[in-house]
Design an enzyme around this catalytic site. Sequence first.
Site, PDB file in Angstrom:
ATOM      1  CG  ASP A 103     -31.675  67.278 -13.769  1.00 15.86           C
ATOM      2  OD1 ASP A 103     -32.773  67.614 -14.253  1.00 15.86           O
ATOM      3  OD2 ASP A 103     -31.450  66.140 -13.315  1.00 15.86           O
ATOM      4  CE1 TYR A 113     -40.937  62.303 -13.922  1.00 19.48           C
ATOM      5  CE2 TYR A 113     -39.901  61.286 -15.828  1.00 19.48           C
ATOM      6  CZ  TYR A 113     -39.859  61.651 -14.500  1.00 19.48           C
ATOM      7  OH  TYR A 113     -38.749  61.374 -13.755  1.00 19.48           O
ATOM      8  CE  LYS A 114     -39.653  65.080 -11.856  1.00 22.34           C
ATOM      9  NZ  LYS A 114     -38.238  65.109 -11.492  1.00 22.34           N
ATOM     10  NE  ARG A 165     -42.179  67.835  -4.220  1.00 22.66           N
ATOM     11  CZ  ARG A 165     -41.595  67.258  -5.260  1.00 22.66           C
ATOM     12  NH1 ARG A 165     -40.424  67.698  -5.692  1.00 22.66           N
ATOM     13  NH2 ARG A 165     -42.162  66.247  -5.885  1.00 22.66           N
ATOM     14  CG  PHE A 189     -33.807  63.986  -7.667  1.00 25.29           C
ATOM     15  CD1 PHE A 189     -34.957  64.263  -6.947  1.00 25.29           C
ATOM     16  CD2 PHE A 189     -33.713  62.775  -8.332  1.00 25.29           C
ATOM     17  CE1 PHE A 189     -36.001  63.352  -6.904  1.00 25.29           C
ATOM     18  CE2 PHE A 189     -34.751  61.863  -8.287  1.00 25.29           C
ATOM     19  CZ  PHE A 189     -35.906  62.148  -7.571  1.00 25.29           C
TER      20      PHE A 189
END
Length: 397
Positions: free
Chosen positions: A184, A209-210, A356, A113
Site C-alpha cells: 500500500d 488525494y494525499k 503529524r 492503517f
Amino acid sequence: MTNFEHTRRQFVLPDGQLYFAGNSLGPAPKAAAKRVQQTIEAEWGSMVVKAWNTAGWMDQPDKLGNRLAPIVGATPDTITTGDTLSIKVFQALSSAVSMRPERRVILSDSGNFPTDLYMAGGLVNLLQSDYELRVVEPEGIMHALSENVAVVMLTQADYRTGRLHSMKDITQRAHEVGALTVWDLAHTAGAIATNLDTNKVDFAVGCTYKFLNAGPGSPAFIYVAPHLIDTASSVLSGWLGHARPFAFEPEYQAAAGIRHFRVGTPSVLAMASLDAALDVWDEVNINEVHSRSIELSELFIVEMAKSCPSLTLASPTDPYQRGSQVSFNCDYGYPLMQALIAAGVVGDFRAPDIIRFGITPLFLNEDDILKAVGIMQNIVDSASWDKPEFHARKAVT
Ligand SMILES: *Cc1c(COP(=O)(O)O)cnc(C)c1O
C-alpha cells in the site's frame, strides 16, 4: 532539475496557512478547478452521453494509470485507476490469495492503517475454511515470512510515525518463501521513489488525494506486475473489466491487460481533477522530490529539537527509514494541534498521542518550516494550547 518554486506556484495555498497536512489531503492544484469546470461545460454539458465516446472518458482510467507509472517506478500499462483505496486493497489481496490456493495465511503488521486490516479481515471471513489474518509487530515481518504465507500485505510508510518498511528486502524474502506481496503506497506515492518494477513488487495500491493532490475522494490506483497481469483474476469482476462490456454477455470474460482490474463506471469529474494534478508532475522528478523532502525534514527535526525540546520525535531519525512526514509524541497532542491550526500551522493528530506534519516539497519550503517551528515554540512555551476550545474533539482529527 525540478523547479520547486515553480511547482509551489501551481497550488492554491490559502492565506495565513502553513500547510503540513498534504500527507492527508493535498491542496488544490490551480489547474484542477478549471479542468473540472471544462469537463462539466465542454464535455458533460454539451455532449452529454456522447462524451463517453467523443471525450475519451472510457479510456481515462488507464491513461491516468500511465501518467502515474513514472512516479511510482512502473512500466506503462501496469496501472489502472478507480474506486477507493479500501476497495483496491480488497481487490489486490483477493487476487493474490487466489493465486496461492494451497496457503492460508495473510500476513500484515500492527502498524498498518486500520482499513487495510479491516478489509483483509472481511476477506478472511468471506473465505472461511481456516484462512487467517496474522498480524505481527512491524519489526517481526521478516521473521514471520514462512512457507504457509500466501500474501504479505503492508503499507510502506507507517501512517503515524512515517517508519518505512524495506520494500526491496521484504519482497525478496516473500518470494524466497513463495509468497506474494501487496504494497500500500498511500503515504509513499508522490513522496518517495517506490521503484515498483525494480523492487519486483507483485501488487501495489494507493490513493491520489494525499501526496498526489487530486482532491478529496479522488480515484485510487492498482498496479499489477507485468508477468502477473494476465494470470491474476480481479475477483471484483465488474462489467468495465469485461473484454466486451457493451456486448452485455451473460458470462464474464476478463479484458486483456490491466483493464480487467477496472470495476465499474469511472468517476469522470474526479478523474479530470486527477489529470490536472498530474500536470504538475510533468516537470517533476520523484527522486528530487525525495531528496528535497529529506532536506526539509532534517531542518524541521533540528529546529524542533532546539525550540521545542519537550516534544519527542516519533519518526525514525535516519531519513532513509522515514517517509515524507515528521511526527512527535506529545501527551497534550490533541489540544496542541488544535492551537496550532488556530494559529495557521495545519498538521493533524492521530490517537493516542501523535502529532503529524506532512513534508511536501512541491509547495513547502524552508521559510514555512522556520515559521511553523516559531509558532509552535510560542504555543508550547506559553501553554496557550490549554484552553477549553482546543480540547473539544472534532469528528475528523
Ligand atoms: C489514507 C489511507 C487509506 C484510505 O482508504 P480510502 O478507501 O481512500 O478511504 C487506506 N490505507 C492507508 C494505508 C491509508 O493511509
